[in-house]
Design a protein around this motif. Sequence first.
Motif: not given
Length: 163
Positions: A45-51, A70-74, A79-82, A86-89
Amino acid sequence: KGAAAGSAEAMNNLGFLYDYGHGVTQDYQQARQWYEKGMAAGSADAMNNLGQLYSQGHGVAQDYQQARQWYEKGAAAGSAEAMNNLGFLYDHGHGVTQDYQQARQWYEKGAAAGSANAMSNLGDLYEHGRGVTRDYQQARQWYQKAAAAGGKDAEERLRSLPQ
């Protein structure tokens, strides 16, 4: 106390408090520092939040390439949100070539991992026929799943969906 004891999720949660100013003065630098500590301790989740900080340019220069990394790492860490982000990007072509197939695949992974946002975003793809054949029934099903999973905008999207 949890962060001092080494809890990656406590570190991420402290970052979240600073990120959104909950109970503390909003401070993106503090948020980033806590997210980085949480990431180093293994928090997906922290990886996602950094993204998200990089995607939104909060406390750092907006940088979709950094956000994607960061999203890729998450996402790799679960991380489901990451996965959703990524989909959003890919859906919107932020820092990547717009690719609705990639967006759909990431949204599907995020939805399977429990992201209500990813479920809602899948519904949006079907509602508008982006990368898939327009299918209001499929859109309705995804919006219903998102609403059941606590998606904030899913109910509104259901109401506005053409019959």
